[in-house]
Scaffold this motif. Sequence first.
Motif, PDB file in Angstrom:
ATOM      1  N   ALA B  47       0.844  -1.204   0.000  1.00 18.86           N
ATOM      2  CA  ALA B  47       0.000   0.000   0.000  1.00 18.86           C
ATOM      3  C   ALA B  47       0.879   1.253   0.000  1.00 18.86           C
ATOM      4  N   VAL B  48       1.917   1.249   0.821  1.00 20.11           N
ATOM      5  CA  VAL B  48       2.817   2.409   0.840  1.00 20.11           C
ATOM      6  C   VAL B  48       3.474   2.572  -0.522  1.00 20.11           C
ATOM      7  N   PHE B  49       3.860   1.419  -1.129  1.00 24.27           N
ATOM      8  CA  PHE B  49       4.504   1.492  -2.443  1.00 24.27           C
ATOM      9  C   PHE B  49       3.561   2.138  -3.460  1.00 24.27           C
ATOM     10  N   VAL B  50       2.297   1.682  -3.497  1.00 14.61           N
ATOM     11  CA  VAL B  50       1.349   2.253  -4.458  1.00 14.61           C
ATOM     12  C   VAL B  50       1.221   3.751  -4.223  1.00 14.61           C
ATOM     13  N   PHE B  51       1.111   4.120  -2.932  1.00 15.62           N
ATOM     14  CA  PHE B  51       0.975   5.524  -2.587  1.00 15.62           C
ATOM     15  C   PHE B  51       2.197   6.324  -3.043  1.00 15.62           C
ATOM     16  N   ALA B  52       3.400   5.776  -2.760  1.00 16.19           N
ATOM     17  CA  ALA B  52       4.623   6.496  -3.117  1.00 16.19           C
ATOM     18  C   ALA B  52       4.821   6.516  -4.628  1.00 16.19           C
ATOM     19  N   ALA B  53       4.430   5.411  -5.299  1.00 16.49           N
ATOM     20  CA  ALA B  53       4.582   5.360  -6.753  1.00 16.49           C
ATOM     21  C   ALA B  53       3.711   6.433  -7.412  1.00 16.49           C
ATOM     22  N   GLN B  54       2.575   6.752  -6.759  1.00 16.45           N
ATOM     23  CA  GLN B  54       1.715   7.804  -7.304  1.00 16.45           C
ATOM     24  C   GLN B  54       2.343   9.187  -7.155  1.00 16.45           C
ATOM     25  N   MET B  55       3.395   9.269  -6.310  1.00 21.61           N
ATOM     26  CA  MET B  55       4.072  10.555  -6.156  1.00 21.61           C
ATOM     27  C   MET B  55       5.047  10.828  -7.290  1.00 21.61           C
ATOM     28  N   ILE B  56       5.438   9.752  -8.028  1.00 24.20           N
ATOM     29  CA  ILE B  56       6.390   9.933  -9.126  1.00 24.20           C
ATOM     30  C   ILE B  56       5.634  10.497 -10.334  1.00 24.20           C
ATOM     31  N   ASN B  57       6.033  11.696 -10.757  1.00 29.08           N
ATOM     32  CA  ASN B  57       5.332  12.339 -11.875  1.00 29.08           C
ATOM     33  C   ASN B  57       5.981  11.986 -13.200  1.00 29.08           C
ATOM     34  N   PHE B  58       5.133  11.572 -14.144  1.00 34.91           N
ATOM     35  CA  PHE B  58       5.631  11.232 -15.474  1.00 34.91           C
ATOM     36  C   PHE B  58       5.287  12.372 -16.434  1.00 34.91           C
TER      37      PHE B  58
END
Lengths: 258, 231
Positions: B47-58
Amino acid sequence: MGAPHGHPLHYHGHSVLHRTPVHAKLIGLLAFVSVIVLTPGGYLLAFAAYGVIVAALVVVSHVPARYVLGRLWPVVPFVGVAMLLPFIATGERIDVGAVSLAVEGLRGGLTLLLKVLLAATSAVLFAATTEPRELVRALDQLRLPQPLVQILSFMLRYLEVVSDEVRRMSIALASRGFRARSPKHWPVLARTMGALFIRSYERGERVHLAMVSRGYTGRMPMQHASASAREWGTVAVVPVLAALVLLIAVLLPIGRLP
Amino acid sequence: MHVPDGFLDGPTSVATAGVAAVAVAAALRGARRELDDRTAPLAGLVAVFVFAAQMINFPVGAGTSGHLMGGVLAAVLVGPWTATLALTVVLIVQALAFADGGLTALGTNITLIAVVAVWIGYAVVRLVQSARPQSRRLIPVAAAIGALVSVPAAALAFTGLWAVGGAAPIDLGLLASTMIGWHTLIGIGEAVITFLAVSAVLGARPDIVHAARHLTQQRPLEVRTTAEASS
């Protein structure tokens, strides 16, 4: 993680809102937001009254209005959608100047705009006055299934650790001259994401082992906060006031859009 | 983007909350099979990974950028049940701690993102994989196609909910075509990122990728609760 540390999501304070037991506050929030959502479209006076209640809550909480406004950004796209509704909705249309607007869209869009803003402001106030740790405890107390509570507490516990990991990775990239400008840089970002997954997963395995070796059996002892009758009474003020407003608005035909 | 309060009417919100509750209850049982007693720590970190991955802007170009939804990525990496749980928790945290996504719309958001996007995407992944089950190189491709389908599928589901309990009447054909068109574009981005991220993880740790489990020899960790007698 042993030392006490502040949390970026939490605005530290000692107001009534900060002190209220979180499980009671959450029920109060849900009740208040439900009243807002259930209010029929076009009841402008009722929405104005809710606005006064929300404004009063902001004042009581001692959370600066600027801080609250700054955290409203997730609803911005939906404010846009609400403003589009008069143009794209079907049904009877009226001409305002040179543009033709849908009556239902005007009513629906305005109602949506008010509901979204009122509910989101209330939610921001809840989030700002609640410590994440207390939130987990409250959800446990409100009988959210135990595994979900556990997952949630792990998530909140490691949120900053992993967010920092993301930050470190992007600093490492930037310090080597990387700047993401176009889709051709996606492979680098996606590999970063892959590495982040592996790091998170392995951290999960290590945490699990460390906990098992200390006697973890799938449950964490949690102390519940208790709310006195007086505290429940304080919490009830807001939704009860809102419900009264809604009742009056339904009974009296004033302050409504035609 | 999560549905805020007030977008859908009361009955629709209550109905989707019911759907979400049933799905999450099923996922709680299913995730035990995927992760056994490691469920809580690992699903929490996912869950933390999904949350943090959403912080990476493409960056998309012209100053705009987007981020991952992550439903299919999580399903391929850790299995669909765990993905449903992880995304549910992400949505709960976003609603309660970030005021992102409405509290009364929580059931709607869980249904759309943690159930519809994850499971439709995962079904597509399995379908593509069934063409050549033993191929490792097919896995990122299957994940990408699943991700591509999952985004417009969730958008279509939202259109259906709007038809039942939306805030104002909109021509449904127009709404559906706009939503699907727009979200197919987003889905292409989701597909590319999912393809690249799954490839990266498969390259480094193929043993932890759920969709590749049958291809690698599993050496499960043995936890001994009692010390063996030394001889």
